[in-house]
Design a protein around this motif. Structure first.
Motif, PDB file in Angstrom:
ATOM      1  N   ILE A  49      28.886  40.114  40.970  1.00  0.00           N
ATOM      2  CA  ILE A  49      29.258  38.939  40.176  1.00  0.00           C
ATOM      3  C   ILE A  49      30.774  38.749  40.162  1.00  0.00           C
ATOM      4  N   VAL A  50      31.519  39.865  40.034  1.00  0.00           N
ATOM      5  CA  VAL A  50      32.988  39.760  40.047  1.00  0.00           C
ATOM      6  C   VAL A  50      33.467  39.312  41.433  1.00  0.00           C
TER       7      VAL A  50
ATOM      8  N   TRP B  68      31.772  37.357  43.398  1.00  0.00           N
ATOM      9  CA  TRP B  68      31.411  35.933  43.394  1.00  0.00           C
ATOM     10  C   TRP B  68      32.482  35.119  42.665  1.00  0.00           C
ATOM     11  N   LEU B  69      32.963  35.623  41.503  1.00  0.00           N
ATOM     12  CA  LEU B  69      33.991  34.923  40.725  1.00  0.00           C
ATOM     13  C   LEU B  69      35.308  34.861  41.487  1.00  0.00           C
ATOM     14  N   LEU B  70      35.690  35.995  42.091  1.00  0.00           N
ATOM     15  CA  LEU B  70      36.947  36.038  42.856  1.00  0.00           C
ATOM     16  C   LEU B  70      36.876  35.076  44.039  1.00  0.00           C
TER      17      LEU B  70
ATOM     18  N   LEU C  87      35.009  32.402  44.240  1.00  0.00           N
ATOM     19  CA  LEU C  87      35.031  31.044  43.705  1.00  0.00           C
ATOM     20  C   LEU C  87      36.474  30.615  43.415  1.00  0.00           C
ATOM     21  N   ALA C  88      37.282  31.577  42.947  1.00  0.00           N
ATOM     22  CA  ALA C  88      38.687  31.280  42.652  1.00  0.00           C
ATOM     23  C   ALA C  88      39.500  31.151  43.932  1.00  0.00           C
TER      24      ALA C  88
ATOM     25  N   PHE D  45      34.079  31.623  49.206  1.00  0.00           N
ATOM     26  CA  PHE D  45      32.882  31.419  48.393  1.00  0.00           C
ATOM     27  C   PHE D  45      31.623  31.387  49.254  1.00  0.00           C
TER      28      PHE D  45
END
Lengths: 123, 131
Positions: free
Chosen positions: B46-47, B49-51, B53-54, B60
């Motif tokens: 999940i982290v 995925w967040l990184l 996305l950023a 992504f």
């Protein structure tokens, strides 16, 4: 023969040696997580696999971003403290100390990376 | 004064199987620990995925491709069940910490609630997420 109570004789003899503070933290954080996780699971579940634009749109909004940050911070501290209980049961000495450090380190790396990403997405 | 004798003490979990019959209460307790610690895999994904996305669309694409591949989906689905189980088992601990439900019959009943309830919650979450 020392005249002390059985309870006093037992204090500090467990595998963790002490832990009331730790136990209380686990209760507090678990209640916090119990309130936050159902909503967060749905928000994240819907964002996952929805494509770049939709995911960005979701995670840039205040509520999903703040909730994700809270779940990550509270969850990771709850995680490394919980993992610590496991390590105190199954390992001893230097191995135990090094593994506790590794789990704490992992948790804070996850928190830092996640918060960085959330801030970058939001701004 | 004589030196205190050093006793070789066994490390947990030496009891199970050898001296202690596996029971619903002990097994459902161990499963709480396994699910809680195994959730670090999902956290890592999940982290990531967040990184990603950023970082932008390209990063992504890669992250989402992996996380929603069949292996990724399997990991996320099992993690969802693990989370549901850990959630219910956590509530069980809160009940016990309040000094309630400690008799054997209730404790066993709560164990079954964790096992069946986690399945129900997982299916419910998947339905809500998919709709």
């Amino acid at each position: 023969m020392r005249y002390i109570t059985d309870r006093q004789r037992a204090v500090g003899k467990g595998s963790a040696h002490h832990g009331a503070e730790h136990h209380w933290f686990m209760i507090v954080s678990s209640v916090a997580l119990a309130f936050m996780l159902p909503t967060w699971v749905i928000i994240f579940g819907k964002a996952l696999g929805s494509g770049y634009d939709a995911a960005l749109e979701t995670m840039a909004r205040p509520f999903p971003a703040i909730l994700t940050a809270l779940v990550l911070v509270v969850g990771m501290i709850h995680f490394h403290k919980g993992a610590r209980t496991m390590l105190e049961d199954y390992t001893q000495g230097t191995t135990r100390k090094l593994l506790i450090m590794a789990f704490v380190g992992f948790s804070y790396v996850m928190i830092a990376c996640g918060l960085f990403a959330l801030v970058k997405i939001a701004l | 004064m004589a030196e205190a004798k050093r006793i070789e003490r066994p490390l947990s979990p030496f009891m199970i199987g050898q001296y202690y019959r596996p029971q619903l209460t002990s097994m459902s307790s161990i499963l709480t620990r396994i699910t809680g610690n195994a959730l670090m895999v999902a956290t890592l994904l999940i982290v990531w995925w967040l990184l990603a996305l950023a970082a932008g669309p390209e990063a992504f694409e890669t992250a989402e491709w992996w996380i929603t591949s069949w292996v990724g989906n399997l990991v996320m689905f099992v993690s969802l069940w693990g989370l549901c189980y850990h959630y219910l088992a956590g509530l069980r601990h809160l009940i016990w910490d309040a000094g309630k439900g400690l008799d054997l019959e209730t404790a066993e009943k709560l164990g079954w609630v964790c096992i069946y309830g986690s399945g129900v919650l997982t299916v419910l979450a998947v339905i809500i997420i998919w709709l």
